[in-house]
Design an enzyme around this catalytic site. Structure first.
Site, mmCIF file in Angstrom:
data_model
loop_
_atom_site.group_PDB
_atom_site.id
_atom_site.type_symbol
_atom_site.label_atom_id
_atom_site.label_comp_id
_atom_site.label_asym_id
_atom_site.label_seq_id
_atom_site.Cartn_x
_atom_site.Cartn_y
_atom_site.Cartn_z
ATOM 1 N N GLU A 42 -78.853 21.774 7.143
ATOM 2 C CA GLU A 42 -79.148 21.977 5.719
ATOM 3 C C GLU A 42 -80.378 21.146 5.407
ATOM 4 O O GLU A 42 -80.311 19.918 5.338
ATOM 5 C CB GLU A 42 -77.966 21.534 4.847
ATOM 6 C CG GLU A 42 -78.260 21.668 3.356
ATOM 7 C CD GLU A 42 -77.243 20.934 2.485
ATOM 8 O OE1 GLU A 42 -76.062 20.843 2.859
ATOM 9 O OE2 GLU A 42 -77.654 20.429 1.413
ATOM 10 N N ARG A 46 -86.199 18.474 -1.132
ATOM 11 C CA ARG A 46 -86.482 17.216 -1.836
ATOM 12 C C ARG A 46 -87.866 16.684 -1.522
ATOM 13 O O ARG A 46 -88.232 15.604 -1.985
ATOM 14 C CB ARG A 46 -85.436 16.150 -1.472
ATOM 15 C CG ARG A 46 -84.039 16.534 -1.885
ATOM 16 C CD ARG A 46 -83.015 15.468 -1.571
ATOM 17 N NE ARG A 46 -81.693 16.070 -1.553
ATOM 18 C CZ ARG A 46 -80.586 15.443 -1.223
ATOM 19 N NH1 ARG A 46 -80.616 14.165 -0.894
ATOM 20 N NH2 ARG A 46 -79.433 16.071 -1.218
ATOM 21 N N LYS A 130 -69.323 23.819 -1.945
ATOM 22 C CA LYS A 130 -69.518 22.421 -1.592
ATOM 23 C C LYS A 130 -68.679 21.585 -2.561
ATOM 24 O O LYS A 130 -68.480 21.982 -3.710
ATOM 25 C CB LYS A 130 -71.012 22.110 -1.735
ATOM 26 C CG LYS A 130 -71.436 20.676 -1.634
ATOM 27 C CD LYS A 130 -72.944 20.621 -1.417
ATOM 28 C CE LYS A 130 -73.517 19.269 -1.740
ATOM 29 N NZ LYS A 130 -74.807 19.035 -1.063
HETATM 30 C C1 3PG Z 1 -76.109 15.966 -0.148
HETATM 31 O O1 3PG Z 1 -77.098 16.449 -0.638
HETATM 32 O O2 3PG Z 1 -75.177 16.671 0.233
HETATM 33 C C2 3PG Z 1 -76.010 14.509 -0.072
HETATM 34 O O3 3PG Z 1 -77.172 13.896 -0.474
HETATM 35 C C3 3PG Z 1 -75.634 14.008 1.281
HETATM 36 O O4 3PG Z 1 -74.927 12.900 1.016
HETATM 37 P P1 3PG Z 1 -74.972 11.630 1.950
HETATM 38 O O5 3PG Z 1 -76.422 11.223 2.015
HETATM 39 O O6 3PG Z 1 -74.117 10.630 1.262
HETATM 40 O O7 3PG Z 1 -74.450 12.042 3.300
#
Ligand code: 3PG
Length: 214
Positions: A42, A46, A130
């Site tokens: 994924e 960003r 999600k």
């Molecule tokens: C996401 O976009 O799913 C999160 O930013 C991932 O979360 P994490 O950095 O805490 O794993």
């Protein structure tokens, strides 16, 4: 790209959530994930190079399923589709965003963190979503509480999950896979340590098939 799976939740036990700052990192990073046994990524929208990174991976690493994460607007859903994304992930699920992601024809995981949000997604005929931000929103306790009253919903919990806690999520009946950024920390990506990414991916892949947990 691999043949379209029945479910994005059933491709890998751990979905690598990745931020790419330097376009040159995209292809070697994707190859390291595949080498470690995780043929899905994924890639979050960003950074300014994210769409180009999705296109590069889609072109040059056909053995990985590349999706676009952090979809915030219907326009971004279309851009990600046009860049070659094979699936979409969003942190939330407004009506306009759900409509925009559905309009692409791609599989997508809308972000939910309340029972009503999960029900709203189900009402539209989509069963996969999600759960974000997972740890901050109740973690495994929230998901366990939902499994009996809302059995149709299947989740990819993401946000605050670590190598140490992933297995406790994957053991739940309504979790297909978990997502996380711990496979590709910023410092590891910055120094181009693809062997370390591969090692982390292999450890995550060893958590087992999500199908056998589902
Ligand atoms: C996401 O976009 O799913 C999160 O930013 C991932 O979360 P994490 O950095 O805490 O794993």
């Amino acid at each position: 790209m691999p043949s379209t799976p029945d479910s994005v939740l059933d491709v890998v036990p751990v979905m690598p959530v990745v931020v790419v700052d330097d376009l040159a990192d995209a292809v070697p990073l994707a190859r390291a994930l595949v080498a470690g046994g995780l043929p899905a990524i994924e890639l979050t929208l960003r950074t300014s190079v994210a769409l180009d990174a999705i296109a590069a991976i889609s072109d040059e690493v056909p053995e990985i399923l590349v999706g676009a994460g952090t979809i915030l607007t219907p326009g971004q859903a279309k851009e990600a589709h046009d860049a070659g994304a094979g699936f979409l992930v969003s942190p939330g699920a407004t009506p306009a965003l759900l409509e925009g992601m559905a309009a692409t024809g791609l599989p997508f995981l809308p972000g939910t963190s309340t029972v009503s949000e999960a029900l709203a997604v189900l009402e539209l005929g989509f069963t996969e979503m999600k759960f974000f931000p997972a740890e901050a929103s109740g973690g495994t306790a929230w998901l366990s509480s939902l499994a009996s009253p809302v059995p149709a919903a299947r989740f990819c919990p993401t946000g605050g999950i670590t190598a140490a806690t992933a297995a406790s999520y994957l053991a739940l009946p309504n979790v297909g896979c978990v997502g996380g950024s711990w496979l590709t920390p910023a410092d590891v990506v910055r120094r181009g340590d693809w062997a370390e990414v591969e090692r982390r991916a292999a450890a995550a892949a060893a958590l087992g098939s999500p199908v056998s947990n589902g």
